[in-house]
Structure formats: C-alpha cells, structure tokens
Design an enzyme around this catalytic site. Sequence first.
Site: not given
Length: 459
Positions: A111, A345, A347
Amino acid sequence: MEATGTDEVEKIKSKFMSAWHNMKYSWVLKTKTYFSRNSPVFLLGKCYHFKTDESGELSADGSNCDKITTEISGNVEEFRKDFISRIWLTYREEFPQIKGSALTTDCGWGCTLRTGQMLLAQGLMLHFLGRAWVWPDALDIDNSDAESWTAHTVKKLTASFEASLTAEREPKILSNHHRPTVKRNCDDNERRNEVYHRKIISWFGDSPLAAFGLHQLIEYGKKSGKIAGDWYGPAVVAHILRKAVEEARDPELQGVTVYVAQDCTVYSSDVIDRQCSFMDSGKADTKAVIILVPVRLGGERTNTDYLEFVKGILSLEYCVGIIGGRPKQSYYFAGFQDDSLIYMDPHYCQSFVDVSIKDFPLESFHCPSPKKMSFKKMDPSCTIGFYCRTVQDFEKASEEITKMLKSSSKEKYPLFTFVKGHSRDYDFASSPLHEEHNLFSEDEKKRLKRFSTEDFVLL
C-alpha cells in the site's frame, strides 16, 4: 531435493496468501462519503464551495444534486471531475511474477508503494498536463460500478482459490466492467493531453519494464534491505522514488528530478544543483523538481497542533499530496474539509491491466469517489510532496512554506526547515547526483535502514 520441496511449499503458501488477500481487499462496501455544504473543500490547492441556504450534507457521488442550485451542482460536478482525474493506483493481482519471489500480487503489503506512486503521478501530471487539466471522460465513470464489484468479488474469489490449487490462472472478469470510452471530437491540445495521460499511467504499469512500476520500485528497495512482501514506510518510499526517477531512461523524464529532505531539512543549494544538472543532453534549461519531505507529526499519535499546517500544505497548488495513512495502512492524502482529510485508498485489489497495449482501459486508474478520515486518526509518520517547475518556483515555494511553518509552529522548532547552502556545508555527507555502479551510497543505506524503523528525532 529438500531445497526444491521447500520452494514448492513457499509457492503454494504464496498462492494461498494471495487468494486470502484478494478476498480481503476486493470486498467493497456500499458506503458513501458525505461533505458539508457549509465548509469549503480543498483538493491539491483548489478550493470548492458547496454552500447553500439549506443546512445538511452533500453526497460525494452527486446523487442529490437535484436538490440544490444549478451553481452548487456545477461546483460539485467540478470537484468530482477534478478528484476522479487524479491517478489512482491500487493493489493488483495476477501481474508478472516479481523477481526473486513467487508473488504475483501486492495485496496486504504494497500500500505505501502505491500511495508513493500516486504522489509521483500527481507530480508528473503537474509537469506534463498542468493543474488545470481534468480528464474529459471523468464523469463517464459510473459510481454504481463500485456496488456491483462486491458480487463480482465472490466470483473472483472462487476463481482465485481454484487457481491456487491448480496453479492455473483464470481469466480476469473485472475487465468485463470496462465500458468502451465514447469517441469525441478532440482538438490537437486534447489529443496531446490524452497521449500524456496514458503515458503517465503506463510508467506505473505492473510490469518489469515500467519505469515506476511495482517491479522496479521493489528492485530499488532491495538496496535498502527491503524485499517483495515487506511493509515499506513513507520515508523509505521517498528515497525509492528518488532513485527510480534518477534511473528512468525515457527521454520525456529527463526534465524531472526528485530531491528528498535530509533529517527534516531542505538544503536549497542541493535542490538547485539538481535542477541545473541538465548537462547530459547539453540543454541549458533547468529541471523541474519534486521535493519529498519525510516528517513525523508527533510521537506515538499525531499531534493535533499540526492540523493547520497540514491543511495549509494541501491548500497549495504545487503540493502533490501526502504519503500517510493510519498505522500500518497507507493512504494518499490529497485534500481536506474542516478537520477531515480527503484521500484515495489503495486497499482495493484490481486485476492486472497490460498498459503496453493500445487503448488499454483507463477506468481502473481513476477513483470514482473520495474518502474522508479525521486528522486525529492519521499516523504521525508521513512524507509531504511539492512540485516546482523552475528554480524561481522553488525559491518562491520555499519562502511561502517557511512562513507557513513559522506561523503554525507553537514550539521552538518547525516541522522541517529550508536552509541556504549545501548539506556538506553543515558537515553532513551529501548524496551524489549520479552514482554509476551503486544505486545507493553507503550514507544513504544507513539512512534508509534508520528510516525503515520510522525513527525520527523529535525536537
């Protein structure tokens, strides 16, 4: 034989872990992000107002635009178009195997590399396209696609587990959700911008040859003791990005350099030296510079005294964002409203896209909806980024940011400083601009290992 058996066990283990991560990070909840109508929204230096006479909140997907005035609807649409136009780089699966490992996905560990890629991508967008550019097809992305991804994930998960057992790759079903882009009449400028739009994304492709792709970044990370599957901190990623830009061979990238602050200090002469290092091609022009400043916004938790400074930084048009997040979970911060940060994000696990093919689908590289997080939840370790096209831009930025640092600092020492001169003038070992045989100098290796533990000196 024993070694071979161990390798097979590791491969099987890797496949099961990939399948688990694909399940964990592909599950998208049907959640909406709400913005207040009564407070301005800042996105990488641009300000948007959604204010109306009515009180209440506004959904980021613009679903209740019919309830507000045409002017405010326009502002919402402009914000959405601007946000969606930023490049979104997320977990991917089934890309070419990473050298020295059995990994074909970065789910669960990549990430911070992804948020670092997003920050660098924004810097390159400023360089080649300018801050005013927006993707003409941004609003064609259907936000309802996100709601169908959940059911989609169940099918993908089943295929992933079967592939783990059979060691076969199943065809990716995510590609079915890419709708063909409507062909529009484009002028020469639009065509030129679209070429650069695709080229920038291609530099971040998940293949060994992509200049800023995951495979290359991991290779540079090995010099600091990192391997594929490790968790990378924002300071280490800053140095990896610098090295990746230095080593890039595409002629288009020769006009950009990256400088990483040393011990929370930006040495102005070192930055200018980098900008003026265009002697390779005999050009008199200076390079644009992306300045990365690894900092720590407190001890174990983020100090809320730094909130106004972070908001001030994200209000600057030459800010390219912040690599940050929650503890052990990295986000790319690009804006704010009130005391909440706006972020993208990484993820979410998406299927590998081959960016080498003509007209590869662009939709999965643009986020359909922003997310918000309270500043209080932010991990104190982060890296701040700025873009300066010329030496004059750098000098102006350093003055502006220095004033901001002084006004926001309640303590004796600011978060970081700009200092005239070279680092060597202060008895610090300076990093050479060009290293022929070793990607990182001995001094850089020591600094990177220290950064890998995310230890900072708190003044």
